[in-house]
Design an enzyme around this catalytic site. Structure first.
Site, PDB file in Angstrom:
ATOM      1  N   ARG A  47      12.839  71.390  73.948  1.00  0.00           N
ATOM      2  CA  ARG A  47      12.117  70.110  73.943  1.00  0.00           C
ATOM      3  C   ARG A  47      12.913  68.984  73.264  1.00  0.00           C
ATOM      4  O   ARG A  47      12.916  67.847  73.695  1.00  0.00           O
ATOM      5  CB  ARG A  47      10.836  70.270  73.123  1.00  0.00           C
ATOM      6  CG  ARG A  47       9.630  70.499  73.951  1.00  0.00           C
ATOM      7  CD  ARG A  47       8.503  70.913  73.035  1.00  0.00           C
ATOM      8  NE  ARG A  47       7.330  71.213  73.802  1.00  0.00           N
ATOM      9  CZ  ARG A  47       6.297  70.391  73.937  1.00  0.00           C
ATOM     10  NH1 ARG A  47       6.273  69.235  73.324  1.00  0.00           N
ATOM     11  NH2 ARG A  47       5.270  70.720  74.670  1.00  0.00           N
ATOM     12  N   LYS A 152      11.682  90.044  73.810  1.00  0.00           N
ATOM     13  CA  LYS A 152      10.426  90.696  73.478  1.00  0.00           C
ATOM     14  C   LYS A 152       9.551  89.710  72.699  1.00  0.00           C
ATOM     15  O   LYS A 152      10.098  88.758  72.158  1.00  0.00           O
ATOM     16  CB  LYS A 152      10.668  91.962  72.667  1.00  0.00           C
ATOM     17  CG  LYS A 152      11.409  91.699  71.321  1.00  0.00           C
ATOM     18  CD  LYS A 152      11.040  92.699  70.308  1.00  0.00           C
ATOM     19  CE  LYS A 152      10.044  92.162  69.347  1.00  0.00           C
ATOM     20  NZ  LYS A 152      10.548  91.667  68.083  1.00  0.00           N
ATOM     21  N   ASP A 181      15.942  94.264  74.781  1.00  0.00           N
ATOM     22  CA  ASP A 181      15.501  94.878  73.527  1.00  0.00           C
ATOM     23  C   ASP A 181      16.789  95.098  72.758  1.00  0.00           C
ATOM     24  O   ASP A 181      17.594  95.970  73.122  1.00  0.00           O
ATOM     25  CB  ASP A 181      14.812  96.218  73.828  1.00  0.00           C
ATOM     26  CG  ASP A 181      14.339  96.903  72.567  1.00  0.00           C
ATOM     27  OD1 ASP A 181      15.025  96.777  71.531  1.00  0.00           O
ATOM     28  OD2 ASP A 181      13.301  97.565  72.607  1.00  0.00           O
ATOM     29  N   HIS A 182      17.034  94.285  71.731  1.00  0.00           N
ATOM     30  CA  HIS A 182      18.390  94.294  71.165  1.00  0.00           C
ATOM     31  C   HIS A 182      18.762  95.647  70.557  1.00  0.00           C
ATOM     32  O   HIS A 182      19.937  95.955  70.393  1.00  0.00           O
ATOM     33  CB  HIS A 182      18.600  93.139  70.178  1.00  0.00           C
ATOM     34  CG  HIS A 182      18.026  93.353  68.815  1.00  0.00           C
ATOM     35  ND1 HIS A 182      16.709  93.122  68.516  1.00  0.00           N
ATOM     36  CD2 HIS A 182      18.589  93.779  67.655  1.00  0.00           C
ATOM     37  CE1 HIS A 182      16.493  93.393  67.246  1.00  0.00           C
ATOM     38  NE2 HIS A 182      17.617  93.794  66.697  1.00  0.00           N
ATOM     39  N   ASP A 239       5.708  94.320  66.908  1.00  0.00           N
ATOM     40  CA  ASP A 239       7.014  93.743  66.607  1.00  0.00           C
ATOM     41  C   ASP A 239       8.138  94.787  66.678  1.00  0.00           C
ATOM     42  O   ASP A 239       9.240  94.482  67.112  1.00  0.00           O
ATOM     43  CB  ASP A 239       6.965  93.115  65.200  1.00  0.00           C
ATOM     44  CG  ASP A 239       8.213  92.348  64.860  1.00  0.00           C
ATOM     45  OD1 ASP A 239       8.609  91.492  65.670  1.00  0.00           O
ATOM     46  OD2 ASP A 239       8.812  92.602  63.787  1.00  0.00           O
ATOM     47  N   HIS A 244      11.426  98.554  69.981  1.00  0.00           N
ATOM     48  CA  HIS A 244      12.620  99.183  69.411  1.00  0.00           C
ATOM     49  C   HIS A 244      12.437 100.686  69.142  1.00  0.00           C
ATOM     50  O   HIS A 244      13.263 101.501  69.523  1.00  0.00           O
ATOM     51  CB  HIS A 244      13.013  98.515  68.093  1.00  0.00           C
ATOM     52  CG  HIS A 244      13.165  97.023  68.192  1.00  0.00           C
ATOM     53  ND1 HIS A 244      13.594  96.393  69.327  1.00  0.00           N
ATOM     54  CD2 HIS A 244      12.946  96.038  67.294  1.00  0.00           C
ATOM     55  CE1 HIS A 244      13.645  95.080  69.118  1.00  0.00           C
ATOM     56  NE2 HIS A 244      13.243  94.849  67.885  1.00  0.00           N
ATOM     57  N   LYS A 344       7.869  96.195  56.639  1.00  0.00           N
ATOM     58  CA  LYS A 344       8.597  95.118  55.944  1.00  0.00           C
ATOM     59  C   LYS A 344       8.420  95.338  54.454  1.00  0.00           C
ATOM     60  O   LYS A 344       7.428  95.939  54.019  1.00  0.00           O
ATOM     61  CB  LYS A 344       7.985  93.762  56.299  1.00  0.00           C
ATOM     62  CG  LYS A 344       8.035  93.415  57.773  1.00  0.00           C
ATOM     63  CD  LYS A 344       9.277  92.649  58.115  1.00  0.00           C
ATOM     64  CE  LYS A 344       9.275  92.173  59.550  1.00  0.00           C
ATOM     65  NZ  LYS A 344      10.632  91.980  60.070  1.00  0.00           N
TER      66      LYS A 344
HETATM   67  C1  BG6 Z   1      13.175  92.025  65.634  1.00  0.00           C
HETATM   68  C2  BG6 Z   1      11.872  91.868  64.913  1.00  0.00           C
HETATM   69  O1  BG6 Z   1      12.967  92.351  66.974  1.00  0.00           O
HETATM   70  O2  BG6 Z   1      13.936  93.048  65.010  1.00  0.00           O
HETATM   71  C3  BG6 Z   1      12.092  91.550  63.445  1.00  0.00           C
HETATM   72  O3  BG6 Z   1      11.112  90.828  65.512  1.00  0.00           O
HETATM   73  C4  BG6 Z   1      13.004  92.573  62.828  1.00  0.00           C
HETATM   74  O4  BG6 Z   1      10.864  91.465  62.738  1.00  0.00           O
HETATM   75  C5  BG6 Z   1      14.257  92.768  63.657  1.00  0.00           C
HETATM   76  O5  BG6 Z   1      13.345  92.105  61.521  1.00  0.00           O
HETATM   77  C6  BG6 Z   1      15.077  93.927  63.137  1.00  0.00           C
HETATM   78  O6  BG6 Z   1      16.290  93.983  63.830  1.00  0.00           O
HETATM   79  P1  BG6 Z   1      17.578  94.635  63.165  1.00  0.00           P
HETATM   80  O7  BG6 Z   1      18.590  94.636  64.253  1.00  0.00           O
HETATM   81  O8  BG6 Z   1      17.936  93.760  62.001  1.00  0.00           O
HETATM   82  O9  BG6 Z   1      17.169  96.007  62.717  1.00  0.00           O
END
Ligand code: BG6
Length: 506
Positions: A47, A152, A181-182, A239, A244, A344
């Protein structure tokens, strides 16, 4: 290595955090490795009104902050690939501006009509943007390929994921959609396949005859940081677990694929998700524990409780910790409990899988009641990436007392090989059209189907507690009660793969 075809890479949400922290640094690294095509451009859009020059400046700063590069010349060369135009999803006309921008860049740089669209936006736009793109003809592949990458969360529960999928499928086909999904880009997760299927010694034991139970943990020491607003409507289950951790489970529990191509691997993972034994809403309290961090003192500093975080409701019931026990009803895993937890503000940042093998049946060695000397294979996803095997050895001296010892491999020992950041690998794969590490619709829907009764029960059943746990601790004690046997508990991993223990990071 496959060549990347010339194309334009469009990023929606270009003024956001993910773009500067991960996406642009990842594409820059591909540039340094000479993995970008000859004719290429990045168009950022959001934006915010910015000129190309202003966008370039911001991204140059991001590259300096989030990569190790000191090479000013390379950074300046790369910045010439960057362009910007603003779009407003409430104003369809702004997409005409985007269309013109893309056309002008294509003409001046002589780039084919291949385009990747990366949606790094709030999830509420995951159906809106593809629709607007399609109305402008960007889904048509008659003159060049078009792909959309969607971050995601893909949906909010089963019904919304089905709806989103349907909306996307109106204008796009599954081949064009990349659900990112990283975690799948992490080398250690891909290595699960190699550990399991390229070694003769693990796979024969990888089943209900030899495995006692499996634990998957993803702990984070950070709180919700500046994402309180998003997190409060999401929670740990949506999340981390829906995507993951279930993806890790897929790799741990799947059968060997017929080939290493995307369809074969994704289909084996879908089968695992479809075999997850449903947890009925009325049983959710027996199979799950949820918690929320409360204020405490960590290393002499007072840390806020979740409800004091910016963007979080004062009476929020959103879980920042979730643990689930469940089963996979198939021949390999029938009857074996799986335990997953994430949270967390736990004591450390660690993601790992622990395969606990059954105890020896031999009467001379059955004394180890709490399974101190039971074999464990620990697959460490991060940090101190590696693999650890725990086995019993005789304590030197008289008698046959057994002690658990370690055999370990650390990725850091491979000094000549660097592990690529996850986004770099996934962006490259999307550019060459390799979908192996991207979730397909069926598996995402199956994952939501399994988790939705839990979400419903947590929302509707007031008798299911949200337990408070002091920030910096391992979450609610009640999570220990998920184990079938009283003597069992979670492993408490330390930063260093070889160590464990509840107090190790304090
Ligand atoms: C993200 C979540 O997908 O993955 C976050 O939204 C989380 O909340 C993060 O902190 C964790 O990723 P990584 O690669 O640091 O383990």
């Amino acid at each position: 290595m496959k060549d990347v075809q010339n194309h334009i890479f469009v990023i929606f949400g270009a003024s956001g955090d993910l773009t500067k922290r991960k996406l642009i640094p990842a594409i820059f690294n591909l540039y340094i490795l000479d993995q970008l095509p000859k004719k290429f451009a990045i168009v950022g859009t959001a934006r915010t009104e910015l000129s190309d020059i202003e966008f370039r400046k911001k991204m140059v700063d991001a590259i300096k902050e989030y990569t190790n590069t000191k090479d000013e010349i390379k950074i300046t060369e790369f910045s010439k690939y960057l362009f910007y135009t603003s779009t407003n999803t409430n104003n369809e006309k702004s997409f005409l501006k985007l269309k013109e921008k893309i056309r002008d860049i294509r003409k001046s740089s002589d780039i084919e009509e291949n385009i990747v669209f990366y949606l790094s936006t709030p999830p509420s736009l995951y159906a809106v943007i593809p629709r607007l793109l399609a109305r402008n003809g960007f889904n048509k592949e008659n003159k060049g390929w078009k792909k959309i990458i969607i971050e995601k969360p893909f949906g909010y529960d089963f019904a919304s994921a089905v709806k989103l999928n349907k909306e996307l499928m109106t204008d796009w086909n599954e081949e064009q959609i990349y659900r990112i999904d990283h975690y799948l880009g992490k080398e250690t997760i891909q290595n699960i396949l190699v550990t399991r299927f390229s070694n003769g010694i693990f796979e024969p034991l990888w089943n209900r005859n030899y495995v006692h139970h499996i634990e998957i943990t993803s702990a984070e020491d950070i709180g919700v940081e500046n994402r309180g607003g998003y997190y409060d409507s999401s929670g740990a289950l949506r999340d981390m677990i829906q995507n993951h951790l279930l993806q890790i489970l897929g790799f741990i529990a799947m059968e060997a694929p017929g080939s290493m191509d995307a369809a074969a691997i994704r289909s084996e993972i879908t089968k695992v998700f479809e075999a997850l034994r449903p947890i009925k809403e009325e049983d959710v309290s027996k199979f799950t524990v949820r918690g929320q961090y409360v204020s405490s003192i960590i290393k002499k500093e007072t840390v806020k409780g979740y409800r004091e975080e910016t963007g979080v409701k004062k009476n929020s019931k959103t879980e920042t910790y979730a643990a689930i026990k469940f089963y996979i009803d198939n021949w390999r895993w029938g009857g074996i409990p799986f335990y997953i937890r994430t949270g967390k503000r736990l004591p450390t940042k660690v993601t790992e899988v622990v395969i606990h093998f059954k105890a020896t049946p031999h009467y001379l060695f059955t004394k180890q009641k709490n399974c101190d000397a039971c074999n464990q294979l620990i697959i460490r996803i991060q940090p101190d990436e590696g693999i650890l095997l725990k086995f019993g050895m005789k304590i030197p001296g008289a008698g046959f007392e057994v002690q658990n010892v370690n055999m370990d491999f650390h990725y850091s020992d491979l000094s000549h090989q660097k592990v690529q950041p996850a986004y770099q690998r996934l962006i490259y794969d999307s550019m060459i059209g390799d979908k192996t590490l991207f979730a397909q619709a069926t598996e995402v829907l199956a994952a939501w189907k399994f988790l939705t009764p839990i979400l419903n029960a947590w929302k509707n059943d007031k008798s299911i507690n949200v337990y408070g746990y002091p920030a910096g601790t391992w979450g609610p004690k009640q999570a220990d009660e998920l184990f079938d046997e009283k003597e069992l508990t979670w492993r408490y991993p330390c930063k260093n793969l070889s160590n464990d223990g509840i107090y190790c990071e304090l």
